[in-house]
Design a protein around this motif. Sequence first.
Motif, short mmCIF file in Angstrom:
data_model
loop_
_atom_site.label_atom_id
_atom_site.label_comp_id
_atom_site.label_asym_id
_atom_site.label_seq_id
_atom_site.Cartn_x
_atom_site.Cartn_y
_atom_site.Cartn_z
N SER A 23 45.85 136.15 63.93
CA SER A 23 45.86 134.68 63.89
C SER A 23 46.05 134.06 65.26
N SER A 83 45.75 132.54 68.72
CA SER A 83 44.63 131.98 69.46
C SER A 83 44.73 132.43 70.91
N SER A 96 52.60 130.07 62.89
CA SER A 96 51.38 130.37 63.65
C SER A 96 50.19 130.61 62.72
N VAL A 97 50.39 131.43 61.68
CA VAL A 97 49.26 131.74 60.79
C VAL A 97 48.87 130.53 59.95
N GLU A 149 46.65 128.10 61.82
CA GLU A 149 45.26 128.56 61.90
C GLU A 149 44.57 128.52 60.54
N HIS A 171 45.39 130.29 57.86
CA HIS A 171 45.38 131.61 57.20
C HIS A 171 46.48 131.65 56.14
N PHE A 212 47.56 135.14 54.78
CA PHE A 212 48.46 135.88 55.66
C PHE A 212 49.90 135.42 55.46
#
Length: 518
Positions: free
Chosen positions: A342, A344, A427-428, A431, A433, A436
């Motif tokens: 995930s 970047s 973080s995931v 994005e 996700h 996840f």
Amino acid sequence: MNFTVSFSELMPLAPVMIVALTAVVVMILIAIKRNHNLIATVSVIGLNLALANILLSLFGGALVPHNVMNLFIVDPFSLLYQLIILVAALACCTLSHAYIDSYKDNREELYLLMLCSVTGALLMVSSSHLASFFISLELMSIPVYGLLAYTHQRAKSLEAGVKYLVLSATASAMLLMGMAYIYSVLGSLSFAGQVDDMFWAITKTQDPQMMMALQAYLPQLGEKFTSVFGILGLGLIVAAVAFKLSLAPFHKWTPDVYAGAPAPIATFLATVAKVAMIGLFVRYLLASGVIGIESIKTIIIVIAVLSILVGNLLAVKQVNLKRILAYSSIAHFGYLMLGLVSASFLSLTSVNVYVVTYVLTTIGAFGTVALMSSPYNNANEAESLADYRGLFWRRPVLTATLTVMMLSLAGIPLTAGFIGKFVLIMSVVSEGHWFFAAMIILGSGIGLYYYLRVMVVLYMTPPETPRIDADKQWGQKVGGIMVLLAALAVLVVGVYPDPIIALANQAQLIAPLHIVLQ
């Protein structure tokens, strides 16, 4: 490649040279006269000097990334991971001193092997070339075979060393074959040589629009790997790395090796070796652009999800604390791989923070086991949960330390583990996700059960005559002080994580890597 290198060009690798020189000094001292305390002290001094050098580089002003011999890159990312490796190595040295002090055979070679392995680990996280990738990995791995089997009177220790030797050699052969296939397709061993100038032209800037262009451009990199040899080579490399990180389905060795290894060496394997491998793998995936290949991303996602499920579900039925921690590490690196997919190109902060929190917690958890253990004790270490029953009533401070570590591994608020998981999930989710994030939360929920089970055992009614117990003065010894400091660090990071997050945010990777093309 120009092999005429001046000393000034090697100075960015000063921490590595300090540790290597320390290993040479230790070797000479062993040859002159064996003195356990002297050898341990010299080893710790050498590691502290290397650590001081890295701290000066990180906080002494603006760091200019250096390309060393087109084989290594010294940048904020590599310095952060070298910092983590040296802190973990210092912890393992201090734990080893108390653990091995009662050992009747030669004790001094343990530090020599550890220093050689640390030298390889420091080189790994700076590698930017497949040749340095493989050589530094072997320099890190080969001493570990001897470390695992060091207390060879214990059958389990000898078995752990032989198992790791055979299986690690197999993984190394897979890695080397994969590199050969990659070279046959691309004609370059450099990470950066596997992409083209357009990739680096885009990554020279952190402008969001340019980074969006990079995300659109990345799939084109996969065209270079569409041949059978290219895909086969990448597959072999990923499989070998998965073995080194003990990711499912390449995880079978982990619980046996952790359970059989001397407790300080299990700490070393779980921290130094794992951090070096994940740092190197992150650099390879991003610097070569391989992370942009959809098939590779899919493989990594499958491995990560399998690791989370296998690690947590198999840990549930374990009654051996070292095996619980082994399966736990499988799951934790599963979380980390999802965060890596995930991540970047603008930020590796979540991955870096998670690595820091994992290492601090693992040092404390395995450190407690090491303080309860010795090379003898009826050929067993303090590994069964039964050995920890009622520990609170005998060693309340040590119990509190292990409790903090279990809470951190479970991701409970006000501990470092919570910060690591929170940043990773954030973080995931940022994005998009969501799967996840769901897997990380599901794995953490399962993990909560077996971490709390360990805690319950600690506060149960103690047996009349405990089979194994920590030294009465454990808190006054260097190893005990180190474990207490690890517990304090876990709590401080849990309450005030800003400095760690700022340091992790500083340690980015891609933007400065265009210097390898100069």
